[in-house]
Write an enzyme that holds these catalytic residues in place. Sequence first.
Site, short mmCIF file in Angstrom:
data_model
loop_
_atom_site.label_atom_id
_atom_site.label_comp_id
_atom_site.label_asym_id
_atom_site.label_seq_id
_atom_site.Cartn_x
_atom_site.Cartn_y
_atom_site.Cartn_z
N LYS A 184 -123.14 -24.07 117.35
CA LYS A 184 -124.14 -23.41 116.29
C LYS A 184 -123.91 -23.82 114.96
O LYS A 184 -124.63 -24.22 114.21
CB LYS A 184 -124.27 -21.97 116.69
CG LYS A 184 -125.16 -21.41 117.53
CD LYS A 184 -124.74 -20.79 118.85
CE LYS A 184 -125.49 -20.78 119.88
NZ LYS A 184 -124.89 -19.73 120.88
N ASP A 194 -117.28 -11.87 118.60
CA ASP A 194 -118.01 -13.12 119.07
C ASP A 194 -118.44 -13.47 117.78
O ASP A 194 -119.62 -12.88 117.21
CB ASP A 194 -118.76 -12.92 120.19
CG ASP A 194 -119.52 -14.06 120.48
OD1 ASP A 194 -119.35 -14.91 119.82
OD2 ASP A 194 -120.34 -13.90 121.56
N TRP A 231 -125.79 -11.37 124.64
CA TRP A 231 -124.32 -12.33 124.99
C TRP A 231 -123.40 -10.83 124.91
O TRP A 231 -122.47 -11.14 125.80
CB TRP A 231 -123.95 -13.02 123.79
CG TRP A 231 -125.01 -13.91 123.65
CD1 TRP A 231 -125.79 -14.20 122.34
CD2 TRP A 231 -125.06 -15.24 124.51
NE1 TRP A 231 -126.50 -15.67 122.67
CE2 TRP A 231 -126.03 -15.82 123.92
CE3 TRP A 231 -124.57 -15.42 125.76
CZ2 TRP A 231 -126.47 -16.98 124.56
CZ3 TRP A 231 -125.27 -16.46 126.63
CH2 TRP A 231 -126.16 -17.44 125.99
#
Length: 354
Positions: free
Chosen positions: A191, A167, A99
């Site tokens: 998530k 993040d 990511w």
Amino acid sequence: MRPHNFSAGPSILPQSVMQQMSEALIEFGGSGLSILELSHRGEIIESMMDEAHKLVVELLNLPENYAPIFLSGGATTQFALIPCNLLSKKAAYTNTGTWSTKAIANAKLYGEVEVVASSENEGFIRIPKTYEVPQDADYFYITSNNTIYGTQLHNNPNAGNVPLVIDMSSDIFSRPMNATDYGLIFASAQKNLGPAGTTLVIVNKDLLGKTGREMPPMFNYLPHIKKQSALNTPPVLAIYGCLLTLRWIKEQGLENIEKVNQAKANLLYNEIDENPMFVGKATKEDRSIMNATFLLENPNLDAEFMKMAQDANIIGIKGHRSVGGFRASMYNALPLESVQVLVNVMREFSLKFG
Ligand SMILES: *Cc1c(COP(=O)(O)O)cnc(C)c1O
């Protein structure tokens, strides 16, 4: 019976959230209509959106100069909007996984990017800790939890006066935190926060409007903040799912959620460490309490282990396609009992094949 859901994302949500979402699909807020049929400019949806924003402020104790917004396009869109809004000249990044690699590639489209540390050469199994953050950077970008590799940042890096951008897609609201340590926090919902379709961005407004860059309004955080996430038609159902999850989080309490998450992680990691048939993947000190990655000592038995897990009604433990092995994601809504079932299967497996 509901499977024990260890999926990495979209992932498990509290049963009560899904129950209330399904009711809202039929009728919402005394309107006689589905939540899907209501105008986002009407009072019912406006007050729902308002509560969602206020709960974020309350749970994270946000001061006046911090604003939460619910945007679309996933965390991946933020990889571009962050540099678009914050990068004047140069930004510093750490590369701790897939990511952040993507975030770096996006930032390079907007200015100079200095990658101050990377664990790519070691297959991202640890979090680099010794580096200097250039003090002329507009921000320093980190990833809180590396969902694919099972590593997690347990302490904030020292970035001096450079604002941190983080993040938190896979560990937001998994523990209490000090939001003002960061200039910008973002997390895609699917998530730990709600259904896919929205991304929470929390930003220190003092950092905005400084690049001089012309931006289309949809790419600019300021108009989204001004319109409280309704600059255009927002993903109302997804945000409602987040609101319900936020209410659930408030009810449980972040301290308590952290305790349960820690207990789940301890249970699983103890088994990984003590059972000779299993090997942990991530460096111990950087292990994630959300996503545990592990391998079989003998990978020829992968299919046998998978079969035993399936027979115990366990789903979602196959490792990410890019890394293989196994990954058990233990987000907030996963009960301790599910982890116990997985640990029992691991013990049974070693009795049968060990
Ligand atoms: C899942 C994930 C993303 C990507 O989220 P999308 O909503 O699919 O764009 C980004 N960062 C982290 C840490 C993730 O776990």
